[in-house]
Design an enzyme around this catalytic site. Structure first.
Site, PDB file in Angstrom:
ATOM      1  N   PRO A   7      -6.995  11.665   4.348  1.00 20.00           N
ATOM      2  CA  PRO A   7      -6.290  11.408   5.606  1.00 20.00           C
ATOM      3  C   PRO A   7      -5.551  10.079   5.482  1.00 20.00           C
ATOM      4  O   PRO A   7      -6.122   9.099   5.017  1.00 20.00           O
ATOM      5  CB  PRO A   7      -7.439  11.279   6.621  1.00 20.00           C
ATOM      6  CG  PRO A   7      -8.615  10.834   5.823  1.00 20.00           C
ATOM      7  CD  PRO A   7      -8.452  11.431   4.452  1.00 20.00           C
ATOM      8  N   GLN A  68      -9.882  15.182  11.472  1.00 22.86           N
ATOM      9  CA  GLN A  68     -10.724  13.982  11.430  1.00 22.86           C
ATOM     10  C   GLN A  68     -10.764  13.340  12.820  1.00 22.86           C
ATOM     11  O   GLN A  68      -9.722  13.129  13.445  1.00 22.86           O
ATOM     12  CB  GLN A  68     -10.195  12.956  10.425  1.00 22.86           C
ATOM     13  CG  GLN A  68     -11.147  11.763  10.303  1.00 22.86           C
ATOM     14  CD  GLN A  68     -10.640  10.676   9.386  1.00 22.86           C
ATOM     15  OE1 GLN A  68      -9.657  10.008   9.686  1.00 22.86           O
ATOM     16  NE2 GLN A  68     -11.301  10.483   8.256  1.00 22.86           N
ATOM     17  N   CYS A  98     -12.088   3.202   9.242  1.00 20.91           N
ATOM     18  CA  CYS A  98     -10.813   2.602   9.646  1.00 20.91           C
ATOM     19  C   CYS A  98     -10.963   1.093   9.865  1.00 20.91           C
ATOM     20  O   CYS A  98     -11.814   0.649  10.641  1.00 20.91           O
ATOM     21  CB  CYS A  98     -10.305   3.270  10.922  1.00 20.91           C
ATOM     22  SG  CYS A  98      -8.720   2.589  11.447  1.00 20.91           S
ATOM     23  N   LYS A 139     -16.641  10.055   6.545  1.00 21.72           N
ATOM     24  CA  LYS A 139     -15.964   9.218   5.550  1.00 21.72           C
ATOM     25  C   LYS A 139     -16.245   7.768   5.908  1.00 21.72           C
ATOM     26  O   LYS A 139     -15.980   7.343   7.037  1.00 21.72           O
ATOM     27  CB  LYS A 139     -14.464   9.494   5.580  1.00 21.72           C
ATOM     28  CG  LYS A 139     -13.649   8.671   4.610  1.00 21.72           C
ATOM     29  CD  LYS A 139     -12.291   9.323   4.397  1.00 21.72           C
ATOM     30  CE  LYS A 139     -11.396   8.522   3.466  1.00 21.72           C
ATOM     31  NZ  LYS A 139     -10.780   7.380   4.141  1.00 21.72           N
ATOM     32  N   ASN A 199     -13.817   8.103  -3.493  1.00 21.90           N
ATOM     33  CA  ASN A 199     -12.446   7.805  -3.060  1.00 21.90           C
ATOM     34  C   ASN A 199     -12.112   6.339  -3.333  1.00 21.90           C
ATOM     35  O   ASN A 199     -12.970   5.471  -3.214  1.00 21.90           O
ATOM     36  CB  ASN A 199     -12.298   8.120  -1.563  1.00 21.90           C
ATOM     37  CG  ASN A 199     -11.002   7.608  -0.960  1.00 21.90           C
ATOM     38  OD1 ASN A 199     -11.000   6.779  -0.049  1.00 21.90           O
ATOM     39  ND2 ASN A 199      -9.886   8.083  -1.457  1.00 21.90           N
ATOM     40  N   GLY A 223      -5.713   9.668  -2.292  1.00 25.35           N
ATOM     41  CA  GLY A 223      -4.853   9.185  -1.221  1.00 25.35           C
ATOM     42  C   GLY A 223      -3.497   8.787  -1.759  1.00 25.35           C
ATOM     43  O   GLY A 223      -2.661   9.635  -2.095  1.00 25.35           O
ATOM     44  N   ARG A 224      -3.292   7.464  -1.886  1.00 27.50           N
ATOM     45  CA  ARG A 224      -1.965   6.975  -2.250  1.00 27.50           C
ATOM     46  C   ARG A 224      -1.497   7.484  -3.612  1.00 27.50           C
ATOM     47  O   ARG A 224      -0.301   7.652  -3.836  1.00 27.50           O
ATOM     48  CB  ARG A 224      -1.968   5.443  -2.201  1.00 27.50           C
ATOM     49  CG  ARG A 224      -2.132   4.914  -0.783  1.00 27.50           C
ATOM     50  CD  ARG A 224      -2.594   3.492  -0.756  1.00 27.50           C
ATOM     51  NE  ARG A 224      -3.913   3.357  -1.381  1.00 27.50           N
ATOM     52  CZ  ARG A 224      -4.513   2.211  -1.647  1.00 27.50           C
ATOM     53  NH1 ARG A 224      -3.897   1.086  -1.336  1.00 27.50           N
ATOM     54  NH2 ARG A 224      -5.706   2.179  -2.203  1.00 27.50           N
TER      55      ARG A 224
HETATM   56  C1  LIG Z   1      -1.311   4.408   5.271  1.00 25.38           C
HETATM   57  C2  LIG Z   1      -2.767   4.767   5.228  1.00 25.38           C
HETATM   58  C3  LIG Z   1      -3.348   5.407   6.308  1.00 25.38           C
HETATM   59  C4  LIG Z   1      -4.720   5.762   6.289  1.00 25.38           C
HETATM   60  N1  LIG Z   1      -5.245   6.473   7.332  1.00 25.38           N
HETATM   61  C5  LIG Z   1      -6.526   6.913   7.264  1.00 25.38           C
HETATM   62  C6  LIG Z   1      -7.066   7.774   8.264  1.00 25.38           C
HETATM   63  O1  LIG Z   1      -6.391   8.192   9.207  1.00 25.38           O
HETATM   64  N2  LIG Z   1      -8.382   8.153   8.125  1.00 25.38           N
HETATM   65  C7  LIG Z   1      -9.156   7.740   7.075  1.00 25.38           C
HETATM   66  O2  LIG Z   1     -10.333   8.107   7.001  1.00 25.38           O
HETATM   67  N3  LIG Z   1      -8.655   6.962   6.102  1.00 25.38           N
HETATM   68  C8  LIG Z   1      -7.359   6.555   6.161  1.00 25.38           C
HETATM   69  N4  LIG Z   1      -6.847   5.809   5.139  1.00 25.38           N
HETATM   70  C9  LIG Z   1      -7.673   5.515   3.956  1.00 25.38           C
HETATM   71  C10 LIG Z   1      -7.453   6.587   2.879  1.00 25.38           C
HETATM   72  O3  LIG Z   1      -7.887   7.863   3.315  1.00 25.38           O
HETATM   73  C11 LIG Z   1      -8.218   6.222   1.591  1.00 25.38           C
HETATM   74  O4  LIG Z   1      -9.569   6.101   1.912  1.00 25.38           O
HETATM   75  C12 LIG Z   1      -7.736   4.906   0.974  1.00 25.38           C
HETATM   76  O5  LIG Z   1      -6.322   4.835   0.952  1.00 25.38           O
HETATM   77  C13 LIG Z   1      -8.274   4.733  -0.455  1.00 25.38           C
HETATM   78  O6  LIG Z   1      -7.911   5.828  -1.266  1.00 25.38           O
HETATM   79  P1  LIG Z   1      -6.629   5.785  -2.262  1.00 25.38           P
HETATM   80  O7  LIG Z   1      -6.774   4.549  -3.117  1.00 25.38           O
HETATM   81  O8  LIG Z   1      -6.731   7.072  -3.029  1.00 25.38           O
HETATM   82  O9  LIG Z   1      -5.406   5.686  -1.393  1.00 25.38           O
HETATM   83  C14 LIG Z   1      -5.501   5.436   5.160  1.00 25.38           C
HETATM   84  C15 LIG Z   1      -4.913   4.767   4.074  1.00 25.38           C
HETATM   85  C16 LIG Z   1      -3.565   4.443   4.100  1.00 25.38           C
HETATM   86  C17 LIG Z   1      -2.953   3.744   2.909  1.00 25.38           C
END
Ligand SMILES: Cc1cc2nc3c(=O)[nH]c(=O)nc-3n(C[C@H](O)[C@H](O)[C@H](O)COP(=O)(O)O)c2cc1C
Length: 307
Positions: A7, A68, A98, A139, A199, A223-224
């Site tokens: 997400p 979520q 969050c 999460k 993650n 994610g990213r």
């Molecule tokens: C722009 C952005 C928005 C995010 N929004 C949420 C969200 O709505 N819910 C959530 O559980 N995590 C959110 N996250 C966290 C990501 O789901 C993830 O846990 C985090 O980016 C680390 O994973 P990654 O390194 O693969 O990006 C967000 C991250 C980013 C960068």
């Protein structure tokens, strides 16, 4: 191996989820969080945050989407969870990660990691509201300021009846700064019996293998890394470290740009395309060229021509 699209509020919306999951390799995706305050929302709010509910709870390519929810009012969380499932959500995910100050001030997201009983209360209420066949996942981060309650938080989530736990391998204090502390996930995995989904900073096939070695779990949430490289899940699944060429990404950008024209104001549309190209340029040199062309361009016709 299970691979989940993370997400990402304001980034992985319905349009990007559609494009990324269409590249294949994902088992499911999680919606941007729905912030629950103290009451059940009308259906339009749930449809708004997760338009896939109007499509059988799946993206166009057939990938299930899990709604979520974020909040600390157990009763309201349970009521919204039940409604989301009735509308077709593929289970419910609960956000305890969050870091936003606004959200934390209202006692939602990562702040709840300071109080394992609050996690227990919310997860149990959601679990009790849903048929046992429906998945309830949570999460979390490693902690709020530090990892002192990490194992207790994971255990509370499990004891409350969650079926799966995803952990972003950073505390709230660590924000999004590298590195992700995968070794901590190994401790959590040893402490719980439900599946652990790793993650944080899994951005390549090589990262995936390093993460599996460090954590002992083969299930991951991307994610990213998937925003920068939409084929990442498929590459991991096929064990193919070769990145997709830029020519395969250009049509996705074009598709995204066209999709947004139907739903966003020109200003927001420009903001969204810049946001994605900004991520893509971290991985693709060709996107840097595009970035230089669009970063200050605000004329829609000229952008149409470029994109
Ligand atoms: C722009 C952005 C928005 C995010 N929004 C949420 C969200 O709505 N819910 C959530 O559980 N995590 C959110 N996250 C966290 C990501 O789901 C993830 O846990 C985090 O980016 C680390 O994973 P990654 O390194 O693969 O990006 C967000 C991250 C980013 C960068």
């Amino acid at each position: 191996m299970r691979i989940i699209l993370a997400p990402m509020e304001g980034l992985a919306d319905v349009h990007l989820r559609r494009l990324i999951t269409a590249q294949g390799g994902f088992d499911w995706s999680v919606s941007e969080f729905v912030r629950v305050v103290d009451r059940p929302y009308p259906d339009r709010v749930l449809y708004g945050m997760c338009p896939e509910l109007m499509n059988g709870g799946r993206t166009d390519s057939g990938t299930p989407v899990r709604v979520q929810l974020l909040g600390s009012d157990a009763e309201a969380m349970a009521a919204n969870a039940l409604r989301a499932v009735e509308l077709g959500s593929y289970g419910i995910d609960i956000n305890f990660g969050c870091p936003s100050k606004t959200v934390n001030r209202r006692n939602g997201g990562a702040i709840m990691l300071q109080e394992p009983e609050s996690l227990y209360r919310v997860v149990s209420a959601v679990r009790a509201a849903l048929p046992t066949s429906v998945v309830v996942s949570a999460k979390m981060r490693l902690g709020f300021d530090d990892t002192s309650l990490m194992l207790e938080n994971a255990a509370a989530i499990e004891a409350a009846g969650a079926t799966e736990l995803t952990v972003h391998a950073r505390t709230r204090r660590q924000g999004y700064a590298p590195p992700a502390h995968w070794h901590e996930l190994a401790r959590i995995r040893e402490h719980i019996r439900i599946p652990l989904i790793a993650n944080g900073d899994i951005c390549s096939v090589e990262d995936y293998h390093r993460c599996v070695a460090a954590t002992g779990t083969v299930d991951v949430m991307l994610g990213r890394g998937a925003v920068r490289m939409p084929s990442l899940a498929r590459q991991i699944r096929d064990n193919c470290p070769q990145d997709s060429p830029w020519v395969s990404i250009e049509p996705l950008l074009n598709d995204f740009w066209r999709q947004l024209s139907a739903v966003l104001s020109p200003r927001d549309r420009i903001g969204r395309i810049r946001q994605w190209v900004n991520y893509l340029r971290q991985r693709h040199p060709e996107a840097e060229v595009l970035w230089q062309l669009i970063r200050q361009e605000s004329d829609i016709q000229r952008l149409d021509a470029v994109l």
